[in-house]
Design an enzyme around this catalytic site. Structure first.
Site, PDB file in Angstrom:
ATOM      1  N   HIS A   1       0.740  -1.228  -0.013  1.00 32.71           N
ATOM      2  CA  HIS A   1      -0.028   0.014   0.157  1.00 32.71           C
ATOM      3  C   HIS A   1       0.912   1.270   0.056  1.00 32.71           C
ATOM      4  O   HIS A   1       1.868   1.258   0.651  1.00 32.71           O
ATOM      5  CB  HIS A   1      -0.970   0.138   1.245  1.00 32.71           C
ATOM      6  CG  HIS A   1      -1.997   0.997   1.004  1.00 32.71           C
ATOM      7  ND1 HIS A   1      -1.723   2.227   1.294  1.00 32.71           N
ATOM      8  CD2 HIS A   1      -3.338   0.883   0.824  1.00 32.71           C
ATOM      9  CE1 HIS A   1      -2.886   2.930   1.222  1.00 32.71           C
ATOM     10  NE2 HIS A   1      -3.974   2.095   0.690  1.00 32.71           N
TER      11      HIS A   1
ATOM     12  N   GLU B   1      -4.131   1.699  -7.363  1.00 36.31           N
ATOM     13  CA  GLU B   1      -4.418   2.871  -6.481  1.00 36.31           C
ATOM     14  C   GLU B   1      -3.522   4.005  -6.803  1.00 36.31           C
ATOM     15  O   GLU B   1      -2.431   4.093  -6.060  1.00 36.31           O
ATOM     16  CB  GLU B   1      -4.241   2.507  -5.017  1.00 36.31           C
ATOM     17  CG  GLU B   1      -5.261   1.424  -4.551  1.00 36.31           C
ATOM     18  CD  GLU B   1      -5.469   1.427  -2.989  1.00 36.31           C
ATOM     19  OE1 GLU B   1      -6.575   1.616  -2.651  1.00 36.31           O
ATOM     20  OE2 GLU B   1      -4.609   1.454  -2.262  1.00 36.31           O
TER      21      GLU B   1
END
Ligand code: 13P
Length: 247
Positions: free
Chosen positions: A92, A164
Protein backbone atom coordinates in the site's frame (compact mmCIF):
# COMPACT_ATOMS: atom_id res chain seq x y z
CA UNK A 1 -17.67 -6.96 -14.22
CA UNK A 2 -17.31 -5.76 -10.65
CA UNK A 3 -17.81 -8.60 -8.21
CA UNK A 4 -14.93 -8.13 -5.76
CA UNK A 5 -15.09 -5.57 -2.96
CA UNK A 6 -12.20 -5.06 -0.57
CA UNK A 7 -12.55 -2.72 2.40
CA UNK A 8 -9.38 -1.27 3.93
CA UNK A 9 -10.15 0.00 7.43
CA UNK A 10 -6.61 1.43 7.81
CA UNK A 11 -5.83 2.51 11.41
CA UNK A 12 -9.45 2.83 12.49
CA UNK A 13 -11.68 1.01 15.01
CA UNK A 14 -11.10 -0.65 18.38
CA UNK A 15 -12.30 -4.28 18.71
CA UNK A 16 -15.51 -2.98 20.34
CA UNK A 17 -16.09 -0.58 17.43
CA UNK A 18 -15.50 -3.42 14.96
CA UNK A 19 -18.05 -5.53 16.84
CA UNK A 20 -20.69 -2.79 16.59
CA UNK A 21 -19.84 -2.20 12.94
CA UNK A 22 -20.14 -5.87 12.01
CA UNK A 23 -23.42 -6.34 13.91
CA UNK A 24 -24.96 -3.64 11.70
CA UNK A 25 -23.19 -4.59 8.50
CA UNK A 26 -23.66 -8.37 8.59
CA UNK A 27 -27.37 -8.14 9.37
CA UNK A 28 -27.92 -6.47 5.99
CA UNK A 29 -25.11 -7.77 3.76
CA UNK A 30 -26.72 -9.77 0.96
CA UNK A 31 -23.49 -11.59 -0.06
CA UNK A 32 -23.82 -10.49 -3.69
CA UNK A 33 -20.12 -9.62 -3.96
CA UNK A 34 -16.93 -11.39 -2.96
CA UNK A 35 -16.08 -9.27 0.09
CA UNK A 36 -12.82 -9.00 2.02
CA UNK A 37 -12.59 -6.84 5.14
CA UNK A 38 -9.02 -5.74 5.86
CA UNK A 39 -9.33 -4.98 9.56
CA UNK A 40 -6.66 -3.66 11.91
CA UNK A 41 -4.69 -6.52 13.52
CA UNK A 42 -6.33 -5.87 16.88
CA UNK A 43 -9.82 -6.37 15.42
CA UNK A 44 -9.05 -9.60 13.54
CA UNK A 45 -10.20 -11.97 16.29
CA UNK A 46 -13.47 -10.04 16.64
CA UNK A 47 -13.88 -10.20 12.87
CA UNK A 48 -13.05 -13.88 12.75
CA UNK A 49 -15.66 -14.65 15.41
CA UNK A 50 -18.46 -12.55 13.95
CA UNK A 51 -17.85 -13.42 10.28
CA UNK A 52 -17.61 -17.18 10.93
CA UNK A 53 -19.97 -19.00 8.57
CA UNK A 54 -20.65 -15.82 6.53
CA UNK A 55 -19.53 -15.15 2.96
CA UNK A 56 -16.98 -12.58 4.11
CA UNK A 57 -13.23 -12.99 3.95
CA UNK A 58 -10.84 -11.49 6.45
CA UNK A 59 -7.85 -9.49 5.31
CA UNK A 60 -4.84 -7.95 7.02
CA UNK A 61 -3.31 -4.64 5.99
CA UNK A 62 0.27 -5.85 6.06
CA UNK A 63 2.46 -8.93 6.61
CA UNK A 64 6.04 -9.33 7.78
CA UNK A 65 8.57 -10.35 5.15
CA UNK A 66 10.19 -12.53 7.86
CA UNK A 67 8.91 -15.95 8.82
CA UNK A 68 9.56 -16.00 12.55
CA UNK A 69 11.65 -14.78 15.44
CA UNK A 70 13.54 -11.61 16.17
CA UNK A 71 11.36 -9.06 14.41
CA UNK A 72 9.81 -7.05 17.21
CA UNK A 73 6.41 -5.62 16.44
CA UNK A 74 5.76 -7.54 13.23
CA UNK A 75 3.12 -10.17 12.39
CA UNK A 76 4.04 -13.19 10.27
CA UNK A 77 2.11 -14.99 7.55
CA UNK A 78 1.76 -18.07 9.73
CA UNK A 79 0.21 -15.97 12.52
CA UNK A 80 -2.19 -14.34 10.07
CA UNK A 81 -3.25 -17.64 8.55
CA UNK A 82 -3.90 -19.05 12.02
CA UNK A 83 -5.98 -15.97 12.85
CA UNK A 84 -8.44 -16.65 10.03
CA UNK A 85 -6.93 -14.24 7.50
CA UNK A 86 -7.41 -15.10 3.81
CA UNK A 87 -5.78 -12.13 2.10
CA UNK A 88 -3.18 -9.53 3.02
CA UNK A 89 -2.66 -6.11 1.51
CA UNK A 90 0.93 -5.65 0.34
CA UNK A 91 2.64 -2.54 -0.98
CA UNK A 92 0.00 0.00 0.00
CA UNK A 93 1.35 3.46 -0.86
CA UNK A 94 0.95 4.58 2.75
CA UNK A 95 3.39 1.84 3.76
CA UNK A 96 5.70 2.37 0.78
CA UNK A 97 6.02 6.02 1.82
CA UNK A 98 6.00 5.96 5.60
CA UNK A 99 7.89 2.70 6.16
CA UNK A 100 10.09 2.88 3.05
CA UNK A 101 8.77 -0.42 1.68
CA UNK A 102 10.36 -0.78 -1.73
CA UNK A 103 9.64 -3.37 -4.42
CA UNK A 104 12.24 -5.76 -2.98
CA UNK A 105 10.48 -5.82 0.39
CA UNK A 106 7.10 -6.08 -1.33
CA UNK A 107 8.40 -9.12 -3.27
CA UNK A 108 9.55 -10.81 -0.03
CA UNK A 109 6.20 -10.12 1.64
CA UNK A 110 4.33 -11.64 -1.29
CA UNK A 111 6.48 -14.76 -1.17
CA UNK A 112 5.92 -15.12 2.55
CA UNK A 113 2.16 -14.68 2.13
CA UNK A 114 1.98 -17.34 -0.60
CA UNK A 115 4.18 -19.73 1.36
CA UNK A 116 1.75 -19.47 4.26
CA UNK A 117 -1.34 -20.06 2.14
CA UNK A 118 -2.54 -16.47 2.03
CA UNK A 119 -3.85 -14.53 -0.94
CA UNK A 120 -2.30 -11.15 -1.75
CA UNK A 121 -3.77 -7.80 -2.72
CA UNK A 122 -0.80 -6.06 -4.35
CA UNK A 123 -1.25 -2.28 -4.37
CA UNK A 124 0.40 -0.29 -7.16
CA UNK A 125 -0.01 3.25 -8.43
CA UNK A 126 1.70 6.45 -9.44
CA UNK A 127 2.20 9.74 -7.59
CA UNK A 128 0.72 13.00 -8.82
CA UNK A 129 4.09 14.12 -10.22
CA UNK A 130 4.46 10.81 -12.09
CA UNK A 131 0.89 11.13 -13.34
CA UNK A 132 1.49 14.66 -14.58
CA UNK A 133 4.69 13.69 -16.37
CA UNK A 134 3.02 10.70 -18.07
CA UNK A 135 5.06 8.12 -16.15
CA UNK A 136 2.08 6.08 -14.93
CA UNK A 137 2.64 3.00 -17.10
CA UNK A 138 6.38 3.00 -16.42
CA UNK A 139 5.71 3.08 -12.66
CA UNK A 140 3.10 0.33 -12.88
CA UNK A 141 5.48 -1.89 -14.85
CA UNK A 142 8.36 -1.40 -12.39
CA UNK A 143 6.15 -2.03 -9.35
CA UNK A 144 4.45 -5.12 -10.77
CA UNK A 145 7.54 -6.73 -12.36
CA UNK A 146 9.64 -6.39 -9.22
CA UNK A 147 6.84 -7.38 -6.86
CA UNK A 148 6.11 -10.57 -8.78
CA UNK A 149 9.71 -11.53 -9.52
CA UNK A 150 10.36 -15.26 -9.10
CA UNK A 151 6.70 -16.24 -8.84
CA UNK A 152 5.27 -19.18 -10.76
CA UNK A 153 2.39 -18.48 -13.10
CA UNK A 154 0.00 -20.66 -11.11
CA UNK A 155 0.65 -18.51 -8.03
CA UNK A 156 -1.00 -15.56 -9.76
CA UNK A 157 -4.34 -17.20 -9.00
CA UNK A 158 -3.87 -15.99 -5.45
CA UNK A 159 -2.90 -12.44 -6.38
CA UNK A 160 -5.20 -9.48 -6.89
CA UNK A 161 -3.63 -6.30 -8.29
CA UNK A 162 -5.07 -3.08 -6.90
CA UNK A 163 -4.53 0.03 -9.00
CA UNK A 164 -4.46 2.89 -6.51
CA UNK A 165 -3.12 6.17 -7.90
CA UNK A 166 -1.56 7.89 -4.88
CA UNK A 167 -3.12 11.21 -5.84
CA UNK A 168 -6.60 9.66 -5.65
CA UNK A 169 -6.25 8.21 -2.15
CA UNK A 170 -8.30 10.17 0.37
CA UNK A 171 -8.38 13.27 -1.83
CA UNK A 172 -11.80 13.11 -3.47
CA UNK A 173 -10.04 13.13 -6.85
CA UNK A 174 -10.43 10.12 -9.13
CA UNK A 175 -9.15 9.25 -12.59
CA UNK A 176 -11.71 9.19 -15.39
CA UNK A 177 -13.20 5.78 -16.23
CA UNK A 178 -11.24 5.81 -19.47
CA UNK A 179 -7.95 6.36 -17.63
CA UNK A 180 -8.68 3.45 -15.28
CA UNK A 181 -9.58 1.22 -18.22
CA UNK A 182 -6.24 2.11 -19.86
CA UNK A 183 -4.28 1.47 -16.66
CA UNK A 184 -5.98 -1.91 -16.19
CA UNK A 185 -5.09 -2.78 -19.79
CA UNK A 186 -1.47 -1.84 -19.13
CA UNK A 187 -1.38 -3.92 -15.93
CA UNK A 188 -2.64 -6.93 -17.88
CA UNK A 189 -0.03 -6.24 -20.57
CA UNK A 190 2.76 -6.46 -17.97
CA UNK A 191 1.37 -9.81 -16.82
CA UNK A 192 1.12 -11.01 -20.44
CA UNK A 193 4.75 -10.01 -21.09
CA UNK A 194 6.14 -11.57 -17.91
CA UNK A 195 3.89 -14.62 -17.64
CA UNK A 196 1.39 -15.39 -20.42
CA UNK A 197 -1.64 -13.95 -22.23
CA UNK A 198 -3.82 -16.45 -20.33
CA UNK A 199 -2.45 -15.21 -17.00
CA UNK A 200 -3.15 -11.63 -18.11
CA UNK A 201 -6.76 -12.50 -18.88
CA UNK A 202 -7.26 -14.33 -15.60
CA UNK A 203 -5.60 -12.00 -13.10
CA UNK A 204 -8.01 -9.99 -10.97
CA UNK A 205 -7.54 -6.22 -11.07
CA UNK A 206 -9.35 -3.79 -8.75
CA UNK A 207 -9.37 0.01 -8.48
CA UNK A 208 -8.98 2.04 -5.26
CA UNK A 209 -8.98 5.76 -4.45
CA UNK A 210 -11.80 8.04 -3.21
CA UNK A 211 -14.61 5.63 -4.08
CA UNK A 212 -17.95 6.51 -2.49
CA UNK A 213 -21.63 5.88 -3.10
CA UNK A 214 -21.91 9.03 -5.24
CA UNK A 215 -19.17 8.17 -7.73
CA UNK A 216 -19.22 4.36 -7.68
CA UNK A 217 -21.20 4.10 -10.92
CA UNK A 218 -18.30 5.64 -12.81
CA UNK A 219 -16.15 2.59 -11.96
CA UNK A 220 -18.67 -0.03 -12.99
CA UNK A 221 -18.22 1.10 -16.58
CA UNK A 222 -14.46 0.38 -16.60
CA UNK A 223 -13.65 -2.43 -18.98
CA UNK A 224 -11.95 -5.52 -17.56
CA UNK A 225 -12.02 -4.21 -14.00
CA UNK A 226 -12.94 -6.90 -11.47
CA UNK A 227 -13.50 -4.95 -8.29
CA UNK A 228 -13.07 -2.05 -5.90
CA UNK A 229 -10.77 -1.30 -2.96
CA UNK A 230 -12.49 1.11 -0.59
CA UNK A 231 -10.90 3.15 2.20
CA UNK A 232 -12.72 6.01 3.93
CA UNK A 233 -16.18 5.14 2.59
CA UNK A 234 -16.12 1.69 4.22
CA UNK A 235 -15.89 3.07 7.75
CA UNK A 236 -19.64 3.59 8.02
CA UNK A 237 -21.43 0.25 7.54
CA UNK A 238 -24.37 1.96 5.82
CA UNK A 239 -22.07 3.62 3.33
CA UNK A 240 -20.37 0.31 2.45
CA UNK A 241 -23.78 -1.38 2.12
CA UNK A 242 -24.94 1.44 -0.16
CA UNK A 243 -21.91 1.09 -2.42
CA UNK A 244 -22.43 -2.68 -2.68
CA UNK A 245 -26.12 -2.19 -3.45
CA UNK A 246 -25.17 0.01 -6.43
CA UNK A 247 -22.94 -2.62 -8.06
P1 13P B 1 -9.83 6.10 0.13
O1 13P B 1 -10.99 5.28 -0.39
O2 13P B 1 -10.09 6.67 1.50
O3 13P B 1 -9.36 7.09 -0.86
O4 13P B 1 -8.63 5.07 0.35
C1 13P B 1 -8.29 4.20 -0.65
C2 13P B 1 -7.28 3.26 -0.13
O5 13P B 1 -6.17 3.64 0.18
C3 13P B 1 -7.67 1.86 0.00
O6 13P B 1 -6.57 1.04 0.22
Amino acid sequence: MIDIVIANFKMNQTPEETKNYLMTFLSRFDEKVDLTLCLPYTSLSTGEYLCRGKAVRLGSQNISEDEEGRTTGEISGRMLKASGVDFCLVGHSERRKKFKEDSKIVNKKIKSALKNGLGVILCVGESLAEHNTLKTYEVLREQIENALKGLYENELERIIIAYEPIWAIGTGETPMAKEITMAVKEIRKVIADDFSPAAADNIKVVYGGSIDSKNVKQFTSCKNLNGLLIGGACLDPNSLLKIISLL
